[in-house]
Design an enzyme around this catalytic site. Structure first.
Site, mmCIF file in Angstrom:
data_model
loop_
_atom_site.group_PDB
_atom_site.id
_atom_site.type_symbol
_atom_site.label_atom_id
_atom_site.label_comp_id
_atom_site.label_asym_id
_atom_site.label_seq_id
_atom_site.Cartn_x
_atom_site.Cartn_y
_atom_site.Cartn_z
ATOM 1 N N LYS A 114 0.834 -1.212 0.000
ATOM 2 C CA LYS A 114 0.000 0.000 0.000
ATOM 3 C C LYS A 114 0.868 1.261 0.000
ATOM 4 C CE LYS A 114 -4.277 -1.929 1.572
ATOM 5 N NZ LYS A 114 -5.440 -1.823 0.788
ATOM 6 N N LYS A 196 -4.330 -9.711 -6.289
ATOM 7 C CA LYS A 196 -5.564 -9.977 -5.553
ATOM 8 C C LYS A 196 -6.701 -9.066 -6.042
ATOM 9 C CE LYS A 196 -6.495 -7.835 -1.390
ATOM 10 N NZ LYS A 196 -6.880 -7.597 -0.015
ATOM 11 N N LYS A 199 -11.227 -4.058 -3.520
ATOM 12 C CA LYS A 199 -12.223 -3.025 -3.771
ATOM 13 C C LYS A 199 -11.610 -1.659 -4.020
ATOM 14 C CE LYS A 199 -13.827 -3.562 0.911
ATOM 15 N NZ LYS A 199 -12.738 -3.365 1.856
HETATM 16 P P1 ATP Z 1 -8.799 -2.741 0.322
HETATM 17 O O1 ATP Z 1 -8.802 -2.730 -1.171
HETATM 18 O O2 ATP Z 1 -9.268 -1.466 0.929
HETATM 19 O O3 ATP Z 1 -7.486 -3.203 0.919
HETATM 20 P P2 ATP Z 1 -10.052 -5.338 0.367
HETATM 21 O O4 ATP Z 1 -10.985 -5.507 -0.763
HETATM 22 O O5 ATP Z 1 -8.720 -5.992 0.295
HETATM 23 O O6 ATP Z 1 -9.892 -3.803 0.768
HETATM 24 P P3 ATP Z 1 -10.775 -5.873 3.150
HETATM 25 O O7 ATP Z 1 -11.773 -4.999 3.774
HETATM 26 O O8 ATP Z 1 -9.360 -5.558 3.460
HETATM 27 O O9 ATP Z 1 -10.917 -5.913 1.565
HETATM 28 O O10 ATP Z 1 -11.065 -7.410 3.474
HETATM 29 C C1 ATP Z 1 -12.187 -7.921 4.147
HETATM 30 C C2 ATP Z 1 -12.076 -9.414 4.200
HETATM 31 O O11 ATP Z 1 -12.156 -9.946 2.859
HETATM 32 C C3 ATP Z 1 -10.752 -9.939 4.764
HETATM 33 O O12 ATP Z 1 -10.981 -11.088 5.537
HETATM 34 C C4 ATP Z 1 -9.953 -10.270 3.545
HETATM 35 O O13 ATP Z 1 -8.980 -11.260 3.792
HETATM 36 C C5 ATP Z 1 -11.030 -10.770 2.597
HETATM 37 N N1 ATP Z 1 -10.634 -10.558 1.197
HETATM 38 C C6 ATP Z 1 -10.351 -9.371 0.620
HETATM 39 N N2 ATP Z 1 -10.035 -9.522 -0.679
HETATM 40 C C7 ATP Z 1 -10.100 -10.862 -0.921
HETATM 41 C C8 ATP Z 1 -9.875 -11.668 -2.076
HETATM 42 N N3 ATP Z 1 -9.507 -11.141 -3.222
HETATM 43 N N4 ATP Z 1 -10.057 -13.015 -1.970
HETATM 44 C C9 ATP Z 1 -10.439 -13.574 -0.802
HETATM 45 N N5 ATP Z 1 -10.660 -12.854 0.325
HETATM 46 C C10 ATP Z 1 -10.498 -11.525 0.281
#
Ligand code: ATP
Ligand code: LTN
Length: 332
Positions: A114, A196, A199
């Site tokens: 990040k 990955k 969002k």
């Molecule tokens: P950001 O983009 O702001 O980092 P994010 O989409 O990675 O957000 P988080 O809010 O950080 O999402 O994650 C919420 C939950 O969803 C966590 O348990 C995380 O491990 C899971 N998660 C996030 N992205 C994935 C993915 N691509 N595949 C599986 N699990 C995910």
């Protein structure tokens, strides 16, 4: 009774990755673990580790609360709440910063990733964020923490901090266990399948949002990056694109990857993608219908009030114990 804790940051609308890696697991565990009290929250304090638009953040918080329920969480079984409404998270976060070493924070890969995406104004909390996450978990004596793969390192650090605190000040925290989904712990981007799905990514074609218009979502599957071999075979290294689509298929249908390979052995990418697009559509439609009804329903606020009160009671007691252990204040 055991306890389960997990949260999601309101940094945008939820993706299919969040659904498969986290939300769907919460729903399964709610039905499977009858001896476990669940605490699921919206991690809004974590959202401000990076810049957020105030109005949008407010919307995201409410929207995620509704999505939790729309995806199947039962407010009668789960304590749903908003992290910032319980001040003890930030308080214990500070105590965890006073337990962790700077070197431990600097080693976190999510921080490094990040940090590289931002050119200036990297906030201190982006570095110290895992201390707050540890606090979120340890505050409730969680035994089990369902998360996606990307949170592995943070959970390991949480375990280290709990053990360190216990050793220094006497037994205070439960050392939690992570729980990962069997398939789908890391759903990849649809445009860059080595990365990955997230969002906060810049390209909206890289992710499917649970609230995407159904046709838009289907088109994102149709245009997902694959390879030129045109054989539906699971091979993350050589064929990350199609392997990711197969993982999504397996997670949403509960069919094994092996069975998918068998079923599509004489087929082509177009047919497979079309079937996956239909499956994604069938998954999203009922979630969206429930979501839109919930957003108009005043009971959502009542659910969040009840969740907050239950969580607050536990958090308050824990915090008093922590301060006592540390020798802070006048408490004997
Ligand atoms: P950001 O983009 O702001 O980092 P994010 O989409 O990675 O957000 P988080 O809010 O950080 O999402 O994650 C919420 C939950 O969803 C966590 O348990 C995380 O491990 C899971 N998660 C996030 N992205 C994935 C993915 N691509 N595949 C599986 N699990 C995910
Ligand atoms: N750090 C997580 C979200 C999160 C979390 C938690 C998950 C914050 N606190 C406590 C499980 C338990 C993330 O970025 N996905």
């Amino acid at each position: 009774m055991k306890r389960l804790v997990s949260g999601i940051k309101p940094t945008g609308s939820l993706t299919l990755g969040n659904y498969i890696g986290a939300l769907r697991q919460f729903v399964k565990l709610q039905d499977d673990l009858l001896d476990t009290e669940m605490f699921i929250f919206i991690a809004d304090l974590h959202a401000i580790t990076t810049p957020q638009d105030k109005a949008q953040l407010k919307k995201n918080i409410k929207s995620i609360a509704a999505l939790y329920i729309a995806c199947g969480l039962d407010p009668d079984k789960v304590n749903l709440f908003i992290q910032s409404e319980i001040p003890h998270h930030a308080e214990l976060g500070y105590v965890m910063e006073s337990t962790a070493y700077v070197g431990e924070m600097e080693r976190m890969t999510q921080y490094k990733d990040k940090k590289h995406k931002q050119t200036q104004g990297i906030r201190t909390s982006l570095l110290t964020y895992p201390a707050l996450m540890a606090a979120d978990i340890l505050l409730y004596d969680a035994d089990i923490v369902p998360i996606g793969d990307d949170q592995k390192q943070h959970l390991e650090l949480t375990r280290t901090l709990a053990a360190r605190f216990n050793q220094m000040y006497g037994d205070t925290f439960v050392v939690p266990e992570a729980f990962y989904p069997k398939t789908g712990a890391r759903i990849k981007s649809l445009t860059e399948p080595e990365k990955k799905m997230e969002k906060s990514a810049l390209n909206p074609k890289s992710y499917i949002l649970l609230l995407d218009d159904i046709n838009t979502a289907k088109n994102k599957i149709r245009s997902a990056v694959t390879d030129s071999e045109a054989i539906i075979r699971y091979d993350v290294k050589e064929k990350p694109g199609i392997s990711n689509l197969m993982t999504i298929f397996a997670s949403l249908s509960d069919v094994s990857i092996k069975d998918i390979e068998e079923q599509y052995k004489d087929s082509d990418y177009k047919t497979f993608k079309e079937d996956l697009a239909t499956l994604v559509g069938h998954t999203l439609e009922p979630i969206q219908a429930r979501y839109h009804a919930l957003m108009k329903d005043p009971s959502l606020d009542q659910t969040l009030d009840l969740g907050r009160e239950r969580a607050r009671l536990i958090a308050m007691r824990k915090m008093a114990k922590v301060y006592k252990r540390l020798g802070l204040g006048r408490q004997k």
